[in-house]
Design an enzyme around this catalytic site. Sequence first.
Site, PDB file in Angstrom:
ATOM      1  N   GLU A 279       0.816  -1.213   0.000  1.00 10.39           N
ATOM      2  CA  GLU A 279       0.000   0.000   0.000  1.00 10.39           C
ATOM      3  C   GLU A 279       0.856   1.272   0.000  1.00 10.39           C
ATOM      4  OE1 GLU A 279      -2.816  -0.686   3.247  1.00 10.39           O
ATOM      5  OE2 GLU A 279      -4.119  -1.734   1.848  1.00 10.39           O
ATOM      6  N   ASP A 352      -8.510  -9.294   3.363  1.00  7.95           N
ATOM      7  CA  ASP A 352      -8.340  -8.227   4.348  1.00  7.95           C
ATOM      8  C   ASP A 352      -9.475  -8.160   5.376  1.00  7.95           C
ATOM      9  OD1 ASP A 352      -7.350  -6.066   5.640  1.00  7.95           O
ATOM     10  OD2 ASP A 352      -7.835  -4.597   4.109  1.00  7.95           O
ATOM     11  N   GLU A 380     -12.989  -2.758  11.662  1.00  8.83           N
ATOM     12  CA  GLU A 380     -12.915  -1.978  10.426  1.00  8.83           C
ATOM     13  C   GLU A 380     -14.011  -2.350   9.439  1.00  8.83           C
ATOM     14  OE1 GLU A 380      -9.170  -2.320   8.372  1.00  8.83           O
ATOM     15  OE2 GLU A 380      -9.886  -1.209   6.627  1.00  8.83           O
TER      16      GLU A 380
HETATM   17  C1  BDP Z   1      -6.365  -2.458   5.777  1.00  7.78           C
HETATM   18  C2  BDP Z   1      -6.685  -1.100   6.291  1.00  7.78           C
HETATM   19  C3  BDP Z   1      -5.524  -0.150   6.241  1.00  7.78           C
HETATM   20  C4  BDP Z   1      -4.307  -0.803   6.865  1.00  7.78           C
HETATM   21  C5  BDP Z   1      -4.023  -2.102   6.137  1.00  7.78           C
HETATM   22  C6  BDP Z   1      -2.915  -2.916   6.784  1.00  7.78           C
HETATM   23  O1  BDP Z   1      -7.754  -0.584   5.532  1.00  7.78           O
HETATM   24  O2  BDP Z   1      -5.903   1.011   6.922  1.00  7.78           O
HETATM   25  O3  BDP Z   1      -3.206   0.019   6.820  1.00  7.78           O
HETATM   26  O4  BDP Z   1      -5.139  -2.927   6.196  1.00  7.78           O
HETATM   27  O5  BDP Z   1      -3.232  -3.880   7.456  1.00  7.78           O
HETATM   28  O6  BDP Z   1      -7.304  -3.319   6.340  1.00  7.78           O
HETATM   29  O7  BDP Z   1      -1.741  -2.606   6.598  1.00  7.78           O
END
Ligand code: BDP
Length: 688
Positions: A279, A352, A380
Amino acid sequence: MSRAEDGSRLWLRFGQHRVASSRFSGIEADKTLFAVQELQKAWKQLYGNELDSKNRGKELLVIGTLHSRVIQSLKLDNEVAPLGNEGYVIKTVTSGNIRRTVIASTGKAGLLYGVYHLLRLIQTDELSDQLDIKEKPSYSIRILNHWDNLDGSIERGYAGHSIWKWEELPKTISPRYVEYARANASVGINATVLNNVNASPNILAKEYLEKVKILAGIFRPFNIKVYLSINFSSPAALGGLPTSDPLDPSVRQWWKNKVDEIYRLIPDFGGFLVKANSEGLPGPQDFGRTHADGANMLADALKPHGGIVMWRSFVYSASDEDRAKQAYNEFMPFDGQFRDNVIVQIKNGPIDFQPREPFSPLFGGLKKTAVMPEFQITQEYLGQGNHMVYLAPMWKECLDSDTYCEGKGSTVERITDGSLFNRKISAIAGVANIGEDTNWCGQDFAQANWYAFGRLAWNHRLSSEQIATEWLRMTFSDESSFVEPAKKMMLESREAVVNYMMPLGLHHLFAWEHHYGPEPWCDIPNARADWMPKYYHKADTTGLGFDRSMTGSKAVEQYYSPLREEFNNIATCPEQYILWFHHVPWNYKMKDGKTLWNELCMYYDKGVKQVKSFETIWNSLQSYVDSERFKAIKAKLAIQEHDAVWWKDACLLYFQEFSKQPFPVDIEPPANKLDDLKKIKLHMLSHN
Ligand code: BDP
């Protein structure tokens, strides 16, 4: 009815329980032991005074390590020694006319956990006359991951700002630091990562390390070690080096120096958690190096001090490959190449933290690498601060999954607790749901998930039901006419959220960015395909679901036989994952004889009905609960009902455009119009 309560005391409401007088008349223990001090504090709240060290009455409580004379005289070595530093024995022994209940361990940490165990037995009214308990933890590292930023905001936090007051530290010390440590220790959590995986390089600046040192000092007596998330480009960003290439000698030296500096301040520092090349965050691949190169460089710096690296497998790129396959593809080539103080941290599912995912195939895939599960305690994707969802059943579903990597019985639980491959370190992580809200977790029922994570990390064989029972009794009331219905509601809640959000293996139907409400239609121009619900549900006039079988993305190949074949075949694929692994025709006959379309409608409808039934149950429990928490939970359940209807209507009305079939007569017709639902734009205040 319990007295006025703002939820701040969590499950440690010693003073709030109607406890009869103690059966213990005195204590034999070294009063300088921290465990004894903790016991005495609780005793005062429970019974109004401390346990007397001179009183020699009917039954004594004896606390000590194997070094103490009184424990030695009881000859418990053979029972206590195999349980290790954190394990303990609680045993009632009678000699002559003296009864003693003994808490014994080889280590001080074990005594602390033994004390909290005894207190739990008292709080839940489970203290039997003749105790004979032996405990040792399932995982050696039981760690919370805080996604807290240095500016006080929390990524995916729904309980206010961070409890870490970085701007006040190291001078001003919030009383909540100790309360936090006590709550964790009481459920066996022994480690914490203080900052977000999307880490600022500044956390490693001297100024911040001085602050971290203070927190580590507060947590130390509670047997909690501090870890930090690091930013891979810290050598350049913080240290001013021209590169952060992990094979560059000056970069390696920078990390070594930095680690030495940390250990000078915090001699028992735990290690690093790393999100790299994920990311948009920097990582070894930026320099043409591998995950193994990056992790091993940090591991080498930490090794002389006994520290470890938790390297996350949550990586995926904007490639054409099915996102569910990417972490496995990335990490499998490096199996066996990681140092022995590296542990790969794997989210429970391949995507996720969705309401339901099959387990990640990296569990069982990586056979020559230590691996640990990452669960998300913060909700989340599960209604955030509003929905009541008890998560123990979800985590147990993952831990109980059989990977078949070494034949039948190769469960995620046995892989990660270290027993299957005989690992030296074992660990389990939970992304914390803690913030500065008075009740810590935003909503009172979310406290149960913090509690459950700790309890499962300590003993993964505990049932969801047992954990819920303990929590309810300590947090609200130990009357069974309260506990039974409340427990029923908790145990059903995870299935309910799956039903009203994403039944039958659907996933990621969330609205853009905030991950709260439904937006299966979401279409953001030029955005990454795999951040869009359509990528996952693939609704069209022929059917619904992502074909990951051998005719599709072939993700099934990442699982061992017989799972691979079972998932691959639409007839044998468990229906809870059917739309995860298959694109299923609208008129496909499900096991109960209904068509896919009718079944989908039935599940969404069922989810809404379940939430309504939770409201009915909660309303019937008013007389057991203080009015503050009763009202707060009632209000949250009303939001949950509203949202469940929203989810159901949005998803069914949208999918109906493809199925072109009417709603079955036995479900509640939609309360909304699709066009109106499409106009909803949430600006979630809680999301940074
Ligand atoms: C996702 C989230 C994000 C996190 C990412 C992670 O949306 O905010 O930074 O995972 O785990 O679920 O690195």
